[in-house]
Structure formats: C-alpha cells, structure tokens
Scaffold this active site. Structure first.
Site, PDB file in Angstrom:
ATOM      1  N   GLU A   1      -0.770  12.960  -4.892  1.00  0.00           N
ATOM      2  CA  GLU A   1       0.132  12.002  -4.256  1.00  0.00           C
ATOM      3  C   GLU A   1       1.305  12.724  -3.592  1.00  0.00           C
ATOM      4  O   GLU A   1       1.919  13.621  -4.181  1.00  0.00           O
ATOM      5  CB  GLU A   1       0.644  11.020  -5.315  1.00  0.00           C
ATOM      6  CG  GLU A   1       1.637   9.998  -4.814  1.00  0.00           C
ATOM      7  CD  GLU A   1       2.131   9.066  -5.924  1.00  0.00           C
ATOM      8  OE1 GLU A   1       2.767   8.056  -5.590  1.00  0.00           O
ATOM      9  OE2 GLU A   1       1.881   9.366  -7.125  1.00  0.00           O
TER      10      GLU A   1
ATOM     11  N   LYS B   1      -0.460   2.664  -0.920  1.00  0.00           N
ATOM     12  CA  LYS B   1      -0.237   2.336  -2.331  1.00  0.00           C
ATOM     13  C   LYS B   1       0.269   0.901  -2.479  1.00  0.00           C
ATOM     14  O   LYS B   1       1.204   0.472  -1.791  1.00  0.00           O
ATOM     15  CB  LYS B   1       0.786   3.327  -2.913  1.00  0.00           C
ATOM     16  CG  LYS B   1       1.034   3.227  -4.400  1.00  0.00           C
ATOM     17  CD  LYS B   1       1.964   4.358  -4.834  1.00  0.00           C
ATOM     18  CE  LYS B   1       2.237   4.375  -6.322  1.00  0.00           C
ATOM     19  NZ  LYS B   1       3.098   5.515  -6.711  1.00  0.00           N
TER      20      LYS B   1
ATOM     21  N   CYS C   1      -1.833   6.510  -8.057  1.00  0.00           N
ATOM     22  CA  CYS C   1      -0.993   6.523  -9.258  1.00  0.00           C
ATOM     23  C   CYS C   1      -0.784   5.145  -9.888  1.00  0.00           C
ATOM     24  O   CYS C   1      -1.651   4.654 -10.590  1.00  0.00           O
ATOM     25  CB  CYS C   1       0.346   7.190  -8.938  1.00  0.00           C
ATOM     26  SG  CYS C   1       1.127   7.947 -10.403  1.00  0.00           S
TER      27      CYS C   1
END
Length: 543
Positions: A43, A110, A146
């Site tokens: 990330e 994300k 994540c």
C-alpha cells in the site's frame, strides 16, 4: 488449467522518497520479472506510508504520476500491482494500480479509510465505492487495500464477481499481538468467502510506526500456507494452480515469540530512523541501569557496534556497581565507551545559582540539575559528531513524568518510549537469550535513578507491577478511577498515578518520538489536551 505465479515484495519504502522508492520497485522488477506473472508491492509503496500532509502538495502528485508511468513502461515481462495516491478531478484516493506494458489495466480505490488510533486517512482520501476484479491467465483476483479486509462488505461485493482469490496490499503497523489479530481477521474473511487470501504487508519503520512485514498466505479452507518473516525485507513466490495455493520456503510457524517480535521491531525502528534521517551513528548515556542497558543493546543490534557511542556520566551518588556494569556491557558489545564525570560542572552551576537559590532547601531541583548536565554533554556530542542522541526512558516513566525535561529526556529518538517497565526487564532477559549482553546484576538490582543517596524508584512510585497494570487500564483502555480501584488496586496509588499521568502531558509533548508497540502509545494514538480540568471536575464529584 489456470496457473499463476505471483511475487510478493515485502520491502522497505521511505516516505517522500518517490525517486528512490520507484528505483527499488524497478530493481525488483528487473530481478523478478521474468520469473513471475505478477509482482505485487504494498500500500502506498510509491510515496511510502504514511505520507501525511505531503499529500496536500501538487508537486508530489505530479511526481507520483511520473513514477506510475515509469513503472508501467518497465512492466513488459510481467504485471505490476502497486499502491500509490491517485488524484482524480480534485479528489484524492488511496489507489492500487495494475500496470503492464505502458498501460494501467485496472485501478482500485480503497473503500474503508481508517480514522482511529494512528490513522488519519479521512483527512486526505475519498473512499472508493466500487469493487475491482483483475483477471490474468484465467485467474480472477479480487483486489483489496488494508482496512478493506477488516470489514466484511468489501469482500462480499467481490464474491458477486466469481473471484478465485483475494489479493490485499497493506501498510499495517505493528503492535503487541498484532499478528494474532491479523490472522484472526483473515481466517474470518476466508470463512465468509471460501477463497484464498494473499496478504502483503509493508516492512520498515516510519517515525513512531513500525511495519513488520509478516505477510500471510491462507488457502480456501483458512489454513495458513505461508508467512513471510517478521521485520525483514524479502520477496516470496506464491503459486496458484488448479484452485490450490502454495508458497515454497516460507512455511507457517505454529508458535510465535512475542518478545522476539517486540525486540526486532525496536531494532528495525532504530535502524530506519537513524539511516533514513542521515545520522552518522548514535550516542546515549549508559548509567548502569536497565533502561539504558536495553537501549544500548537495541542500538548495537540495529547499527553495529562501530556506530554506537556509550557515555557514562557519574556523579557522587553513582555506585561502583553501576560503573562496573556499564563498562562490562560496553566491552561485551564492543561499542565506544567513555566516562565523563559531571560533578565539576554541577558544582559550577550550583556556585552560579547559589545567590538565586538563597536559603531554599535542597530538593528535586538539584536532582534535575544532575540530569540536565548529562543532557548538555550528550547534545554537545551530537552537535560535534553528527550522531543522534537516543533517549532511554520507558513508557512507565513517561506516563508519570519520572523524567527530566532537558535532561534524560534529551534526544532525537526514544527506542523504548512505549515499553512498560516490566516489559523492559523481559526484553533484557530475551536479548541475553540470543547471547550474553546485559550484565545479570543490571537485571536483578532494584531500579534507581541514582540522583540521591540510596535512592530507589519505589521511594516515589508504586511497585512497577501495580504501576504498569494501572497505566494499562487508564491509558490504553480508558478505565475510570472507580473502575480501576474496583479491580483491586489501592485507591491512594490509583489516584496518585492518574494525577501524575494527567499532570505530565506537557512533558510528553516535548519528548522525542519513539516506536509504537502497545495498543495505545503516547503519540498519535493518544491526543490529550495539556490544559484540561476534566480530572478536577471528576474529583469534585467524588469520582
């Protein structure tokens, strides 16, 4: 029969070093590209994590765009999947791009932006709302970043697209028991989806955060197929063939050593902070006590003995035992060791301050002055040599203000700032299990600042066993005074400790940064006001 070879690049990226981060990606691509179908990076790998307010700079985004183009052009033999910030029409996303032969084949944004603890992603990013599936050589890969995996909904969206496996890129900071937390979450997601998960984590330290790597591969049954090493950079090959997943050379370990994880995280934190900030080495005051002994061991393991300078600065109250043990540890580790007595400068200070002090009795002022003499020496050494001074205070001391501003709090980095006192002792014993380093007398003797005759910490603080437990309940779990007392602690101790915690916020704001290890550290995790009457009002109400 679908078959895919993926390279998980668990590497150390530096915040703001877009050129160097890109060079590391390209180097990995050259070394691994011909052997794999896909290479995956963590990330925000291009900027490093967390870039914080650098994300407000337009020139940063131009540099990121150029880096993405450069990586894409170099990705000729295989596909590159990499994390980076992506500006779109005045909005900014935490993005994951799939690059190949000069093109961006797919881009995922994300969806879940953490905004708790050390995370501030909602300050910078807009959440994505659309799942993305990347298909390559007949294998359908669901993409996650994540925090997405810590919630069930993003993965449920992917299941509607008939995926074969899940790929998550992460910058997940380390703390105690974090491996068990991650593994539990991943097993839950596999149970819900029935799909393998490839979890790639960043590996490196950034200010108070340590990214421990420890990337994981789980099969469709939730079994741990492989785990990459803790706090070590590496690359690993994951093979997906006929719905089966494997990763040679990184077998899962049933037992985890928490002390090893903590110690190695502290070593990584010191190494990265010193090297990434360009210091020639480190210096620290070695007192013969447990805190400086552990700090010296960490520094030596992180940087090598040739980059560590230990300075013993004795005063009239320094015991022969402290002098002997400090010298013994320095000799064992092979670091540079010097002894500089502080009595002459202390006496000169007292001579000059005498007319100002008048007839006032001796108190903690004189004790603090000893510490400040030592701080002046270490900071002068830092200025002259370009070394970084390591502060040696632990979390228990920082919590209750058992540290001197401009004295033992001097330093640019505090390796054990988030380590409670009892854990300091456990880590010292653990380090000795890897090879004798810290004299056993240092571990066995009662802790003392040696600022007054026959002084020990228990003269002014509760037993560290009680102190650490009270601090954990108040600082890390937000328990009230009444609840902590009800848990079996003496009311006098509880009220005194909590009063000290609240009074000393001003000190902690002026302290050096240090690596986060506990569930809530004194830093980004806990942002309490310095000026606050909250405790006074509760006391008036009898709470």
């Amino acid at each position: 029969m679908a078959k895919l070879s993926l390279c998980l690049a668990q590497l150390d990226f530096t915040v703001g070093a877009i050129h160097n981060n890109t060079a590391l990606i390209l180097k990995t691509l050259r070394e691994q590209g011909e052997q794999h179908d896909i290479i995956v990076f963590p990330e925000l790998a291009i900027t490093g994590y967390p870039p914080e307010d650098l994300l407000f700079r337009d020139d940063l985004h131009q540099a990121v765009d150029n880096a993405v183009e450069q990586i894409s052009a170099a990705a000729s033999d295989c596909v590159v999947i990499v994390g980076h910030p992506q500006a779109v029409g005045g909005e900014l996303f935490n993005a994951m791009s799939v690059l190949h032969r000069g093109e961006c084949l797919l881009r995922y944004f994300k969806q879940r932006l953490p905004n708790y603890g050390v995370f501030d992603e909602q300050r910078y990013f807009i959440p994505g709302h659309q799942s993305q599936v990347f298909e390559w050589q007949g294998v359908r890969i669901g993409l996650q970043i994540c925090e997405d995996l810590w919630h069930p909904q993003p993965l449920q969206q992917l299941l509607d697209d008939d995926i074969d496996l899940v790929l998550s890129i992460n910058a997940s900071p380390y703390e105690l028991n974090k491996h068990e937390q991650r593994l539990g979450v991943l097993k839950q997601r596999v149970a819900e989806a029935g799909k393998p998960i490839l979890y790639l984590n960043n590996c490196g330290a950034q200010d108070e955060l340590v990214f421990d790597g420890h990337s994981l591969v789980l099969d469709a049954k939730g079994e741990l197929v492989a785990e990459l090493p803790h706090c070590e950079m590496t690359t690993a090959t994951v093979t997906y063939e006929d719905k089966r997943i494997s990763c040679a050379g990184f077998e899962a370990h049933a037992e985890q050593n928490d002390l090893a994880h903590v110690y190695d995280a502290l070593v990584l934190a010191v190494r990265d902070y010193v090297t990434k900030n360009g210091f020639s080495g480190v210096a620290l005051g070695l007192s013969g006590g447990i805190d400086s002994a552990l700090t010296l061991a960490i520094a030596s393991d992180a940087l090598g003995a040739d980059k560590v300078h230990a300075v013993m600065m004795p005063f009239r109250y320094t015991s022969d035992m402290s002098l002997e043990d400090a010298e013994k540890q320095a000799d064992t580790l092979g670091v540079r060791y010097d002894v500089v007595p502080i009595e002459p400068m202390f006496n000169e200070f007292m001579t000059q301050l005498g007319p100002l002090f008048g007839q006032n009795e001796t108190d903690t002022t004189e004790e603090n002055l000893q510490s400040r003499c030592r701080g002046v020496l270490l900071m002068a050494l830092s200025n002259k040599t370009g070394s970084l001074v390591l502060a040696t205070g632990n979390k228990s001391e920082m919590a209750v203000g058992y540290a001197t501003l401009y004295g033992d709090m001097c330093g640019g980095f505090a390796p054990i700032k988030d380590i409670p006192k009892l854990l300091v002792y456990q880590l010292a014993e653990f380090r000795n299990s890897r090879g004798d380093c810290i004299p056993q007398r240092v571990i066995d003797r009662p802790p003392s600042a040696e600022l007054a005759p026959d002084q020990v910490d228990s003269d002014s603080l509760p037993d560290y066993g009680d102190l650490d437990r009270i601090l954990a309940l108040y600082v890390e779990r937000d328990w009230s005074v009444t609840d902590i007392i009800a848990a079996g602690f003496a009311e006098e101790d509880v009220r005194r400790v909590i009063r000290l915690v609240d009074l000393n916020e001003y000190k902690r704001r002026q302290s050096a940064t240090g690596p986060k290890v506990t569930p809530r550290n004194f830093g980004k995790d806990r942002r309490y006001p310095i000026t606050s009457h909250y405790r006074h009002e509760l006391q008036r109400q009898g709470q």
